[in-house]
Design a protein around this motif. Structure first.
Motif, PDB file in Angstrom:
ATOM      1  N   TYR A 172       0.821  -1.207   0.000  1.00 12.27           N
ATOM      2  CA  TYR A 172       0.000   0.000   0.000  1.00 12.27           C
ATOM      3  C   TYR A 172       0.856   1.259   0.000  1.00 12.27           C
ATOM      4  O   TYR A 172       0.489   2.262  -0.609  1.00 12.27           O
ATOM      5  CB  TYR A 172      -0.952   0.006   1.195  1.00 12.27           C
ATOM      6  N   GLU A 173       1.994   1.183   0.668  1.00 11.87           N
ATOM      7  CA  GLU A 173       2.882   2.361   0.679  1.00 11.87           C
ATOM      8  C   GLU A 173       3.389   2.650  -0.723  1.00 11.87           C
ATOM      9  O   GLU A 173       3.395   3.799  -1.177  1.00 11.87           O
ATOM     10  CB  GLU A 173       4.053   2.133   1.640  1.00 11.87           C
ATOM     11  N   LYS A 174       3.791   1.609  -1.432  1.00  9.47           N
ATOM     12  CA  LYS A 174       4.340   1.819  -2.774  1.00  9.47           C
ATOM     13  C   LYS A 174       3.266   2.373  -3.711  1.00  9.47           C
ATOM     14  O   LYS A 174       3.522   3.304  -4.476  1.00  9.47           O
ATOM     15  CB  LYS A 174       4.872   0.500  -3.345  1.00  9.47           C
ATOM     16  N   VAL A 175       2.062   1.800  -3.647  1.00  8.30           N
ATOM     17  CA  VAL A 175       0.999   2.248  -4.558  1.00  8.30           C
ATOM     18  C   VAL A 175       0.599   3.692  -4.252  1.00  8.30           C
ATOM     19  O   VAL A 175       0.433   4.498  -5.163  1.00  8.30           O
ATOM     20  CB  VAL A 175      -0.230   1.314  -4.464  1.00  8.30           C
ATOM     21  N   SER A 176       0.478   4.012  -2.970  1.00  4.84           N
ATOM     22  CA  SER A 176       0.031   5.373  -2.645  1.00  4.84           C
ATOM     23  C   SER A 176       1.092   6.382  -3.041  1.00  4.84           C
ATOM     24  O   SER A 176       0.785   7.497  -3.468  1.00  4.84           O
ATOM     25  CB  SER A 176      -0.327   5.487  -1.163  1.00  4.84           C
ATOM     26  N   LEU A 177       2.345   5.997  -2.964  1.00  2.00           N
ATOM     27  CA  LEU A 177       3.415   6.905  -3.367  1.00  2.00           C
ATOM     28  C   LEU A 177       3.332   7.213  -4.861  1.00  2.00           C
ATOM     29  O   LEU A 177       3.510   8.361  -5.286  1.00  2.00           O
ATOM     30  CB  LEU A 177       4.773   6.265  -3.046  1.00  2.00           C
ATOM     31  N   THR A 178       3.056   6.183  -5.638  1.00  2.00           N
ATOM     32  CA  THR A 178       2.929   6.371  -7.089  1.00  2.00           C
ATOM     33  C   THR A 178       1.837   7.384  -7.408  1.00  2.00           C
ATOM     34  O   THR A 178       2.047   8.304  -8.197  1.00  2.00           O
ATOM     35  CB  THR A 178       2.571   5.040  -7.761  1.00  2.00           C
ATOM     36  N   TYR A 179       0.653   7.186  -6.801  1.00  2.00           N
ATOM     37  CA  TYR A 179      -0.454   8.103  -7.065  1.00  2.00           C
ATOM     38  C   TYR A 179      -0.159   9.492  -6.524  1.00  2.00           C
ATOM     39  O   TYR A 179      -0.554  10.492  -7.111  1.00  2.00           O
ATOM     40  CB  TYR A 179      -1.746   7.571  -6.438  1.00  2.00           C
ATOM     41  N   TRP A 180       0.570   9.544  -5.427  1.00  2.00           N
ATOM     42  CA  TRP A 180       0.859  10.832  -4.807  1.00  2.00           C
ATOM     43  C   TRP A 180       1.737  11.680  -5.725  1.00  2.00           C
ATOM     44  O   TRP A 180       1.532  12.882  -5.857  1.00  2.00           O
ATOM     45  CB  TRP A 180       1.521  10.602  -3.453  1.00  2.00           C
ATOM     46  N   PHE A 181       2.687  11.023  -6.369  1.00  2.00           N
ATOM     47  CA  PHE A 181       3.550  11.752  -7.301  1.00  2.00           C
ATOM     48  C   PHE A 181       2.740  12.339  -8.443  1.00  2.00           C
ATOM     49  O   PHE A 181       2.942  13.467  -8.844  1.00  2.00           O
ATOM     50  CB  PHE A 181       4.649  10.838  -7.863  1.00  2.00           C
ATOM     51  N   LEU A 182       1.785  11.530  -8.941  1.00  2.00           N
ATOM     52  CA  LEU A 182       0.931  12.008 -10.026  1.00  2.00           C
ATOM     53  C   LEU A 182       0.139  13.216  -9.570  1.00  2.00           C
ATOM     54  O   LEU A 182       0.048  14.225 -10.253  1.00  2.00           O
ATOM     55  CB  LEU A 182      -0.028  10.887 -10.453  1.00  2.00           C
ATOM     56  N   PHE A 183      -0.413  13.087  -8.397  1.00  2.00           N
ATOM     57  CA  PHE A 183      -1.236  14.158  -7.824  1.00  2.00           C
ATOM     58  C   PHE A 183      -0.400  15.417  -7.656  1.00  2.00           C
ATOM     59  O   PHE A 183      -0.822  16.518  -8.012  1.00  2.00           O
ATOM     60  CB  PHE A 183      -1.793  13.656  -6.496  1.00  2.00           C
ATOM     61  N   ARG A 184       0.820  15.251  -7.161  1.00  2.00           N
ATOM     62  CA  ARG A 184       1.692  16.395  -6.933  1.00  2.00           C
ATOM     63  C   ARG A 184       2.017  17.095  -8.244  1.00  2.00           C
ATOM     64  O   ARG A 184       1.972  18.308  -8.348  1.00  2.00           O
ATOM     65  CB  ARG A 184       3.003  15.915  -6.292  1.00  2.00           C
ATOM     66  N   LEU A 185       2.338  16.268  -9.265  1.00  2.00           N
ATOM     67  CA  LEU A 185       2.693  16.835 -10.560  1.00  2.00           C
ATOM     68  C   LEU A 185       1.549  17.662 -11.117  1.00  2.00           C
ATOM     69  O   LEU A 185       1.750  18.739 -11.646  1.00  2.00           O
ATOM     70  CB  LEU A 185       3.037  15.710 -11.550  1.00  2.00           C
ATOM     71  N   ARG A 186       0.325  17.107 -10.967  1.00  2.00           N
ATOM     72  CA  ARG A 186      -0.813  17.826 -11.506  1.00  2.00           C
ATOM     73  C   ARG A 186      -1.037  19.116 -10.752  1.00  2.00           C
ATOM     74  O   ARG A 186      -1.367  20.129 -11.321  1.00  2.00           O
ATOM     75  CB  ARG A 186      -2.080  16.945 -11.425  1.00  2.00           C
ATOM     76  N   LYS A 187      -0.854  19.060  -9.439  1.00  2.00           N
ATOM     77  CA  LYS A 187      -1.043  20.263  -8.634  1.00  2.00           C
ATOM     78  C   LYS A 187      -0.080  21.352  -9.073  1.00  2.00           C
ATOM     79  O   LYS A 187      -0.439  22.502  -9.190  1.00  2.00           O
ATOM     80  CB  LYS A 187      -0.792  19.936  -7.150  1.00  2.00           C
ATOM     81  N   GLU A 188       1.151  20.953  -9.335  1.00  2.00           N
ATOM     82  CA  GLU A 188       2.163  21.938  -9.712  1.00  2.00           C
ATOM     83  C   GLU A 188       1.857  22.536 -11.071  1.00  2.00           C
ATOM     84  O   GLU A 188       2.128  23.697 -11.319  1.00  2.00           O
ATOM     85  CB  GLU A 188       3.556  21.292  -9.724  1.00  2.00           C
ATOM     86  N   ALA A 189       1.276  21.705 -11.940  1.00  2.00           N
ATOM     87  CA  ALA A 189       1.006  22.184 -13.297  1.00  2.00           C
ATOM     88  C   ALA A 189      -0.112  23.213 -13.316  1.00  2.00           C
ATOM     89  O   ALA A 189      -0.102  24.135 -14.106  1.00  2.00           O
ATOM     90  CB  ALA A 189       0.659  21.005 -14.209  1.00  2.00           C
ATOM     91  N   THR A 190      -1.092  23.034 -12.440  1.00  2.00           N
ATOM     92  CA  THR A 190      -2.261  23.951 -12.481  1.00  2.00           C
ATOM     93  C   THR A 190      -2.075  25.224 -11.689  1.00  2.00           C
ATOM     94  O   THR A 190      -1.113  25.541 -11.159  1.00  2.00           O
ATOM     95  CB  THR A 190      -3.507  23.277 -11.894  1.00  2.00           C
TER      96      THR A 190
END
Lengths: 408, 398
Positions: free
Chosen positions: A390-408
């Motif tokens: 669960y830690e590995k999967v949540s980290l993957t999604y978190w990076f995606l989320f972070r990237l999107r946040k930075e882009a907007t």
């Protein structure tokens, strides 16, 4: 009369064994495997876990152990009549009974079976760790695959190591022979003949039909525990298999799910990036699920399986103990009713009962301790693996989320 | 998702607050049970003031009335991509989710979907000003004439356009692709949800089995028992997780249904284009006829032409009257063509306006949907970490 623990080398009366020994030499069904069956190098966490266990035993040896055994290097042997797998068994020891400090022999599954039956014969109420099961042919021709061989190798390794940890069994003459003799085949055939084994068994069965006069309460409790334990182990084992199956089906769907995001991204412009992002997160999830399944199959499932087999072993031990008592009671009765005057024999049998009971008592708490350690450790590491997943999967999604946040 | 951009939203708040069951007689005089939804409207300022908010105006409507409203809008604004309604029947369901229209979870999701529909309309620069829409929100009696629009009927007819507008063709293809790909995604997502449900629920069996086992163990008993409880928690947690994910599926479904609206606009444009081409074709045919009559040459085969060749020419008078009639017809034709051209240009301009607006809305909404999906996954993982950490602690106590 009170006798101490049976020392190695002391001749134990041969007519003790109470259950039909399971040696079908003609039906050994080992088939050769493809390619070069070297065990995998221990990259995966799984092998690491097992390796740690093996290393731990060696480290502990610095304190108590003076004998170390490893099972590795499976190889296929092809002869005119049959094909089978042998494993390399390496022994390092400082014990004085051994002439040398290092031995290396090759053994096949039949040899392990031989050892187990000898030990059960000589120490009927000691608890011997189970062997992996024989390969059962379900379909026409089944080839041993690498996974099967590796699983079996690990189980054989554990089997021998449990013996080395046992204060009595490790001193067994047959154990020494197993570890040191170059060729075991001729010795195997020299064992107590089939017929004599048959008669022992029949006598034992005849005795047990009579039933026991009285069973010590402690053994009645033990019997009850063994039956319950067996049921519980089977249930846990079943549930675990079911979980593994569900994981597999989930992973199969995930493998189709990820690509649909990538497919969609092909017809989009601004949305392409977030879509590909989610697609790769799903892919990562699928990979992690695959690892999770592998972990379950290589750590938890085999451990539970071994304890299901242990439950059967315990049942057999209880039966053998009962038979020893039954035999004594039968002869004792005969003496009392004056149909025989062999007082000596009755005394011997009485001693045997006491020996058997003491041996079982001693080994019982040993077994309980190692059972607890084994199962606890398997469950802890499974839980840890799930947390890791669960830690590995949540980290993957978190990076995606972070990237999107930075882009907007 | 919806900004307070339009005049309508500036003056009123709209919501679909509740759902309720009704029974009544339908058109064939049979008893039926149906669901009605409560539309609430209140003046926008009333909420921002402190103190007790003003009681809203309310009225109940059923799904079929929303459908009538939408049909009206489709006919009245053919160049607008009209927001879709939530699905009539539950599709792309994973097995535990009910496909029953009366199921409370379905009704709740539909309530949210209907509210979303009204808010989409209310925030649309063109649709929000429609008076019928306003009546829908505020008046209890609501009659809509099913305009027997012949043009609407002909949408289902097959016709071929000679010079299709490339932009509309591209848009049509894109919306077809989008429809396919979203359907595929929704289908597989439902299967994934199904499997994930299986994984979680099976762990619940550990709860039962550990509990039984703990009864015979002394030292291990407590650890096993409490670990079993965590397994039960784990198994139960999937229901909420998947309910939340259903919201993500609904967002994707909305855009799946939007593709239908986009295609509908493309088809209407094709119709206009077709009529334009027909008008132009008709005009040029008449012009040719006139030319032939004037010059006496026969370029187009006609029965009249042949019979006059065979049976003698027409008189000068006859010919002149025919030419005059044609000239009249040609003038009318030119008027019609001019009108059609103007209509077409107006349609194209208005349509592309809305298409650009739609594109922006789509990019924004779907990006947000994907982000919220990622957040859902993270939240699910956090729950998993907690449960398994707790279980690990319990196993430690074995």
């Amino acid at each position: 009369k009170k006798l101490g623990i049976v020392m190695s080398g002391a001749k134990v009366p041969a007519d003790i064994s109470g259950h039909m020994l399971d040696l079908d030499e003609e039906e050994d069904l080992e088939v050769f495997s493809k390619g070069n069956p070297m065990p995998n190098s221990p990259d995966s966490m799984v092998n690491q876990f097992r390796l740690d266990e093996e290393n731990e035993e060696e480290q502990q040896g610095a304190i108590n152990k003076d004998i170390f055994v490893t099972v590795d290097n499976p190889e296929s042997h092809i002869s005119a009549i049959e094909t089978f797998i042998t494993y390399r068994v390496v022994t390092r020891t400082t014990r004085s009974e051994f002439d040398s400090s290092k031995y290396e022999v090759r053994r096949r599954y039949q040899d392990f079976l031989w050892l187990k039956s000898r030990l059960e014969e000589n120490y009927p109420t000691l608890i011997v760790h189970p062997l992996p099961e024989k390969f059962v042919m379900k379909s026409m021709v089944e080839r041993f695959n690498d996974d099967f061989i590796e699983t079996r190798r690990k189980a054989l390794h554990r089997f021998l190591n449990r013996i080395t940890e046992h204060p009595i069994l490790s001193c067994s003459h047959h154990f020494k022979v197993f570890l040191t003799e170059e060729e075991l085949a001729p010795l195997r055939k020299l064992g107590p003949g089939f017929l004599s084994r048959m008669s022992e068994t029949m006598r034992a069965m005849a005795n047990s039909v009579r039933g026991l006069r009285s069973k010590l309460e402690e053994f009645a409790i033990m019997q009850e525990y063994v039956d319950d334990f067996s049921n519980n182990m089977c249930s846990v084992d079943k549930v675990t298999h079911r979980i593994t199956k569900e994981h597999r089906e989930y992973m199969d769907e995930l493998k189709q799910y990820g690509p649909t995001y990538f497919h969609w991204a092909e017809s989009e412009e601004l949305l392409a990036e977030p879509l590909k992002g989610v697609g790769s997160c799903v892919e990562k999830c699928s990979k992690e699920t695959e690892e999770q399944i592998q972990y379950l199959s290589e750590v938890l499932v085999p451990t539970l399986h071994e304890y299901v087999l242990c439950a059967d072993t315990l049942k057999a031990v209880m039966r053998r103990r009962d038979n020893i008592q039954a035999e004594f009671e039968a002869k004792n009765e005969a003496l009392a009713s004056k149909t025989t005057d062999k007082e000596m024999e009755v005394d011997d049998l009485a001693d045997r009962v006491e020996q058997a009971n003491n041996a079982l008592r001693g080994d019982w708490s040993r077994w309980r301790t190692s059972m607890r350690a084994d199962l606890k450790s398997a469950f802890i590491s499974t839980a840890a693996k799930n947390v890791d997943y669960y830690e590995k999967v949540s980290l993957t999604y978190w990076f995606l989320f972070r990237l999107r946040k930075e882009a907007t | 998702m919806v900004e307070r951009g339009t005049a309508l939203l500036k003056k009123m708040e709209i919501s679909v607050a509740e759902a309720d069951k009704r029974t009544g007689k339908n058109t064939v005089n049979m008893q039926e049970t149906y669901t009605v939804y409560l539309i609430e409207t209140r003046p926008a300022e009333s909420v921002s003031e402190g103190g007790t908010p003003v009681a809203p105006d309310t009225l109940w409507r059923r799904y079929s009335e929303f459908e009538l409203l939408r049909t009206y809008l489709l006919v009245t604004y053919p160049y607008i991509i009209v927001p879709p309604l939530p699905e009539k029947r539950a599709e792309f369901v994973w097995h535990k989710l009910s496909a029953d229209n009366l199921d409370p979870d379905f009704v709740e999701r539909r309530r949210v979907g209907l509210e979303n529909f009204l808010l989409r309309l209310a925030s649309h620069p063109v649709l929000s000003n429609d008076s019928i829409f306003f009546l829908f929100l505020t008046e209890v009696l609501f009659l809509v004439f099913q305009k027997a629009d012949s043009r609407l009927k002909s949408l289902s007819a097959m016709f071929r356009v000679k010079n299709p507008d490339k932009r509309f063709t591209a848009l049509k293809h894109y919306s077809e692709d989008l429809s396919t790909v979203i359907s595929q995604l929704l289908r597989i997502r439902a299967r994934v949800a199904d499997r994930l449900y299986g994984v979680y629920k099976v762990h619940g069996n550990y709860g039962r089995v550990f509990s039984e086992w703990s009864a015979i163990e002394k030292e291990m008993g407590d650890g096993l028992q409490s670990a079993g409880h965590h397994m039960d928690t784990y198994a139960a947690s999937i229901d909420d997780i998947l309910e939340e994910e259903e919201h993500y599926a609904d967002q994707l479904k909305e855009y799946l249904f939007y593709t239908e609206a986009v295609r509908s606009v493309c088809r209407k444009h094709e119709l206009i284009q077709y009529e334009l081409e027909m008008a132009a074709q008709d005009l040029s045919y008449k012009k040719q006829q006139k030319e032939e009559l004037e010059t006496g040459t026969v370029r187009i085969f006609s029965l009249k032409g042949m019979t006059s060749k065979l049976f003698g020419q027409e008189t000068q008078e006859q010919r002149e009257s025919k030419v005059a009639a044609l000239e009249q017809s040609i003038q009318e034709g030119e008027e019609a063509l001019k009108e059609k051209n103007a209509e077409s240009q107006e349609f194209v301009e208005k349509a592309w306006n809305d298409i650009e607006r739609f594109k922006e809305q789509k990019e924004k909404d779907l990006r947000e949907a994907l982000i919220s999906y990622a957040i859902m996954q993270i939240s699910m993982c956090k729950k998993g970490i907690q449960v398994w950490s707790n279980a690990k602690e319990c196993f430690n106590k074995m």
